[in-house]
Design an enzyme around this catalytic site. Structure first.
Site, mmCIF file in Angstrom:
data_model
loop_
_atom_site.group_PDB
_atom_site.id
_atom_site.type_symbol
_atom_site.label_atom_id
_atom_site.label_comp_id
_atom_site.label_asym_id
_atom_site.label_seq_id
_atom_site.Cartn_x
_atom_site.Cartn_y
_atom_site.Cartn_z
ATOM 1 N N SER A 12 3.327 -1.644 7.919
ATOM 2 C CA SER A 12 4.805 -1.687 8.100
ATOM 3 C C SER A 12 5.349 -1.656 9.693
ATOM 4 C CB SER A 12 5.569 -0.511 7.118
ATOM 5 O OG SER A 12 5.051 0.689 7.669
ATOM 6 N N CYS A 74 -1.813 0.089 5.089
ATOM 7 C CA CYS A 74 -0.535 0.838 4.764
ATOM 8 C C CYS A 74 -0.741 1.582 3.298
ATOM 9 C CB CYS A 74 0.440 -0.050 4.598
ATOM 10 S SG CYS A 74 2.060 0.383 4.211
ATOM 11 N N GLU A 153 6.544 6.868 15.018
ATOM 12 C CA GLU A 153 6.988 5.272 15.429
ATOM 13 C C GLU A 153 7.495 5.988 16.895
ATOM 14 O OE1 GLU A 153 7.042 1.846 14.418
ATOM 15 O OE2 GLU A 153 5.900 2.286 12.748
HETATM 16 N N1 DGL Z 1 2.242 3.439 7.275
HETATM 17 C C1 DGL Z 1 2.685 3.198 6.102
HETATM 18 C C2 DGL Z 1 2.088 3.898 4.866
HETATM 19 O O1 DGL Z 1 0.865 4.196 5.035
HETATM 20 C C3 DGL Z 1 3.976 2.856 5.665
HETATM 21 C C4 DGL Z 1 5.119 3.832 6.203
HETATM 22 C C5 DGL Z 1 6.443 3.486 5.798
HETATM 23 O O2 DGL Z 1 6.585 2.113 6.472
HETATM 24 O O3 DGL Z 1 7.357 3.949 5.324
HETATM 25 O O4 DGL Z 1 2.383 4.403 3.897
#
Ligand code: DGL
Length: 272
Positions: A12, A74, A153
């Site tokens: 994401s 993700c 972020e």
């Molecule tokens: N980096 C992502 C994960 O591993 C998503 C974080 C998100 O977009 O809420 O869940």
């Protein structure tokens, strides 16, 4: 020729770069095409059907770059969209949950594992199901930590606000006698120092990116897709929006200079 195609990776946002870093260490000669859906982050607070739609769009984009495999870097998308992606696409699709769960089960000594992740990953009980399928005697304590994603972020890796929020989120896990904590969101390794300080030095942190890189390596070897190249692979970075901090945080995290980050209109592409 499949072997010389790059590996496609999506997340994401910036978090999947924590997996890319591990892939570069394990498979230095493979090229990687990365897509970070920075215009639509976070996924963790979206519905399952939206996360599936986005994951399909992201995979279509990566396939348009001629990738030989898809790594869903993700946890949120891995916990929700893997069955749909496997059904829809012919290329190998590898997520981060099963490798992370496996690593945690191998690591725990006292059979008490904590898991932190986005609201979606935690409410889908993605890790507790995967861990208990491997060993049903293990106790799993899960906690959603949604504010960690914007902090990562922003690149607030050691900010006081990050410590305060980590204190608030992790205090209930501190009372559970866990010896292992899964970083069940690929953004969280960016905040690893704060998380380790707050949870305590005796708790082993699991970065599912490390385990995932090994699974990707084994899988591409198993199917004979490993590159014959003798030189280091390229890393091409695409995002759906370019936040001002993206390049700086990405370089900080990958530990190397990035030449170019290309913005794509993911929804427009999908209409074509
Ligand atoms: N980096 C992502 C994960 O591993 C998503 C974080 C998100 O977009 O809420 O869940």
């Amino acid at each position: 020729m499949e072997k010389e195609k790059p590996i496609g990776v999506f997340d994401s946002g910036i978090g999947g770069l924590t997996v890319v870093k591990r892939l570069i260490s394990s498979l230095p000669r493979e090229s990687i095409v990365y897509f970070g859906d920075t215009a639509r982050v976070p996924y963790g607070s979206k519905s399952n059907s939206t996360v599936i739609d986005y994951s399909v769009q992201n995979t279509n984009f990566l396939l348009s770059k001629n990738v030989k495999a898809i790594v869903v870097a993700c946890n949120t998308a891995s916990s929700i969209a893997i069955p749909s992606l496997k059904e829809k696409f012919d290329v190998p699709v590898i997520g981060v949950i099963l490798p992370g769960a496996d690593m945690a089960v191998n690591e725990t000594k006292n059979g008490k594992i904590g898991v932190i992740g986005t609201r979606a990953t935690i409410s889908n009980q993605a890790y507790s199901k995967a861990i208990n399928e491997l060993d049903n005697k293990i106790k799993v304590y899960e906690k959603a930590c949604p504010l960690f994603v914007p902090l990562a972020e922003e690149g607030w890796t050691h900010h006081k606000a990050t410590y305060d929020i980590a204190e608030e989120y992790l205090k209930e896990l501190r009372g559970k006698d866990i010896d292992t904590l899964v970083l069940g969101c690929t953004h969280y390794p960016i905040l690893v120092d704060v998380i380790q300080d707050v949870i305590g030095k005796n708790v082993k942190l699991i970065d599912s990116g490390i385990a995932t890189a090994e699974v990707v390596k084994n899988e591409i070897n198993r199917i004979g897709f490993e590159t014959n190249s003798a030189v280091p692979g390229n890393l091409d970075l695409y995002v759906s929006d370019i936040p001002t901090t993206f390049k700086q945080v990405a370089e900080l995290f990958l530990g190397k200079k990035i030449n170019e980050v290309v913005k794509v209109d993911i929804e427009e592409l999908h209409k074509i």
